[in-house]
Write an enzyme that holds these catalytic residues in place. Structure first.
Site, short mmCIF file in Angstrom:
data_model
loop_
_atom_site.label_atom_id
_atom_site.label_comp_id
_atom_site.label_asym_id
_atom_site.label_seq_id
_atom_site.Cartn_x
_atom_site.Cartn_y
_atom_site.Cartn_z
N LYS A 114 9.29 -78.96 -4.53
CA LYS A 114 10.04 -78.99 -5.78
C LYS A 114 10.92 -77.74 -5.94
CE LYS A 114 7.82 -82.72 -7.45
NZ LYS A 114 6.88 -83.08 -6.37
C1 LIG Z 1 6.47 -84.35 -5.99
C2 LIG Z 1 5.72 -84.37 -4.71
C3 LIG Z 1 5.73 -85.51 -3.89
C4 LIG Z 1 6.47 -86.78 -4.27
O1 LIG Z 1 7.85 -86.62 -4.30
P1 LIG Z 1 8.76 -87.70 -5.03
O2 LIG Z 1 10.13 -87.14 -5.04
O3 LIG Z 1 8.19 -87.82 -6.43
O4 LIG Z 1 8.64 -88.98 -4.29
C5 LIG Z 1 5.04 -85.45 -2.69
N1 LIG Z 1 4.34 -84.33 -2.34
C6 LIG Z 1 4.30 -83.24 -3.12
C7 LIG Z 1 3.50 -82.06 -2.68
C8 LIG Z 1 4.99 -83.22 -4.32
O5 LIG Z 1 4.94 -82.12 -5.09
#
Ligand SMILES: *Cc1c(COP(=O)(O)O)cnc(C)c1O
Length: 486
Positions: A114
């Protein structure tokens, strides 16, 4: 003419600039903003291959955010992608293990992918506010399955002209994820635990977002909402960058990406990269036991009417994948609003299955995820987190089943330290009696990786947020934070 955006649910296709779309987050009709077309890359792959991450970021983002000046965009990129925010020069590392490359996107401040987008979103948003002459304070409202919350808090804390409220499902995130959020500093931050699951939390945040009465009251106090969730186009586009970047580091004839998926934001960014010209063979969408997307790619039926399961990959514990709406729009056009209405009312909708061909789905249950983490550790000495473990398990099975030996990149979305308890259960279950920080030290020994600062810094940090509410208390918590309640 600068590239414009419109809502997936707007039959009139009323167009706005990228700055306006970033400020709004979610469209007023509940739809998601999409670009009127996906631009093709201007530079050749040979040129891009010589560029740094920041330069590739500029090449990609300048094509989507055409109303930003070069100076504005370079300011945003330089403020986000630097050694204060990332612990590797390249921002994203590619590591070979097993039959694939792992694209480690967890070298940012909160050790989840993120950070790749949330380190730049505050700059994109405050720049947008200036461009659009916005005087109100921006209130970021965010639902999190664990990682968005902390990355958004870290991005917006102390950013002038903004406040941020984060809601997370109490009991639905890892202890380290929770501590990261509860220890967040900054007077403009608010963290609220909700007695419900992530889908409940996200649904209620979306409702507050669209509540005209609440919006009017906020406006009266000089506030306006925006979103740091991946529904915001300012989250999605920065994620396209690392797919272009990864491809141009390897330059195979074709490439597969395996993406551990929850809200469908990350893998949608891969799809955008493919439409920009990256020669993608397959996008492999990896799910955990909440395999609503796997079923969708198998059958064309999206059906959320099923038991919600808590797993050890909590950021993928999602039954309503918001960003899928942008892909549905590509398939269904003006019918999107009706399909989303059907999702809201009946919990399901159907599209023609043969249209979804670049994507293929797979899923891994808890024991398969754990076995895969253990296998890579034993064979390659490579340690991955639980979300990446789901993706690696799905890939190994896909490769065995199809024989497809296309160069493959597995997107690694979190540091194993963020999910130390679950990772240690897979690679060294004998330490199960130790507390979370003890396990982190053991993990460091076994993996030969340094404990990241994101973890050491919360060990003795003070808990600054302790609000926990029922679902119907979510709005009250916000009003209290903003001083709307007298
Ligand atoms: C948010 C997240 C995901 C999923 O990503 P999306 O964009 O919601 O599909 C997978 N792994 C981790 C560690 C995340 O923080």
């Amino acid at each position: 003419m600068a590239l414009k955006y419109f809502s997936t649910r707007d039959k009139e296709k009323k167009k706005i600039t990228s700055a306006e779309a970033i400020l709004q987050g979610l469209a007023p009709d509940g739809g998601l903003y999409v670009p009127e077309r996906i631009p093709r890359l201007h530079k050749s792959f040979e040129q891009l291959a010589k560029m740094s991450y920041k330069q590739v970021a500029y090449e990609v983002m300048s094509l989507f955010f055409q109303d930003y000046t070069e100076e504005e965009l370079r300011y945003c990129i330089n403020s986000a992608y630097n050694e204060d925010n990332f612990d590797t020069d390249s921002m994203a590392s590619l590591v070979q293990a097993g039959d694939a490359y792992f694209l480690e996107l967890y070298h940012g401040r909160t050790i989840a992918f993120k950070d790749m987008a949330l380190s730049i979103l505050p700059y994109l948003m405050t720049t947008a506010a200036q461009k659009c002459g916005i005087k109100e304070e921006i209130v970021i409202l965010t639902a999190t399955s664990g990682d968005t919350g902390k990355a958004a808090l870290a991005g917006f804390a102390g950013t002038p002209g903004t406040r941020i409220a984060v809601y997370y499902p109490k009991g639905g995130v890892s202890r380290i994820q929770e501590l990261q959020m509860l220890t967040q500093e900054g007077d403009n931050t608010c963290v609220v635990g909700v007695k419900g699951n992530f889908d409940d939390t996200q649904t209620d945040v979306k409702r507050m977002f669209s509540d005209e009465n609440l919006k009017a009251r906020l406006a009266g106090r000089g506030f306006r909402f925006s979103s740091a969730n991946s529904i915001n186009i300012g989250r999605l586009i920065p994620q396209v960058v690392y797919y272009v970047y990864a491809y141009t580091r390897l330059m195979p004839k074709e490439i597969n990406f395996v993406v551990p998926t929850g809200n469908f934001g990350n893998i949608l960014a891969a799809h955008y990269a493919a439409m920009m010209g990256v020669p993608v063979h397959k996008l492999i969408c990896a799910s955990n036991d909440n395999k609503v997307l796997y079923d969708f790619f198998e059958t064309g039926i999206y059906d959320r009417n099923r038991e919600f399961k808590l797993t050890e990959s909590p950021s993928m514990d999602i039954l309503i994948s918001s960003n899928l709406e942008r892909f549905i729009y590509e398939l269904a056009g003006d019918k999107t609003a009706a399909l989303m209405d059907s999702l809201k009312k009946e919990g399901k909708y159907t599209v023609e299955k043969d249209k979804v061909s670049i994507f293929t789905g797979g899923f891994a249950n808890e024991s398969k995820m754990r076995d895969t983490i253990a296998a890579y550790y034993k064979r390659d000495g490579y340690v991955m987190d639980t979300h990446t473990g789901v993706a690696a398990a799905v890939y190994d099975e896909y490769r065995a089943k199809t024989g497809d030996d296309t160069t493959t990149v597995i997107v690694s979305t979190a540091s194993p330290f963020k999910f130390a308890r679950s990772v240690m259960k897979a690679i060294a279950p004998e330490y199960r009696e130790e507390d979370d920080f003890g396990l982190i030290d053991r993990l460091s020994e076994l993996s030969d990786m340094k404990v990241p600062k994101a973890v050491t810094s919360i060990k003795n940090a003070k808990i600054r947020h302790d609000t926990v509410v029922e679902r119907d208390g979510m709005q009250g918590a916000l009003e209290k934070f903003l001083g709307l309640l007298l």
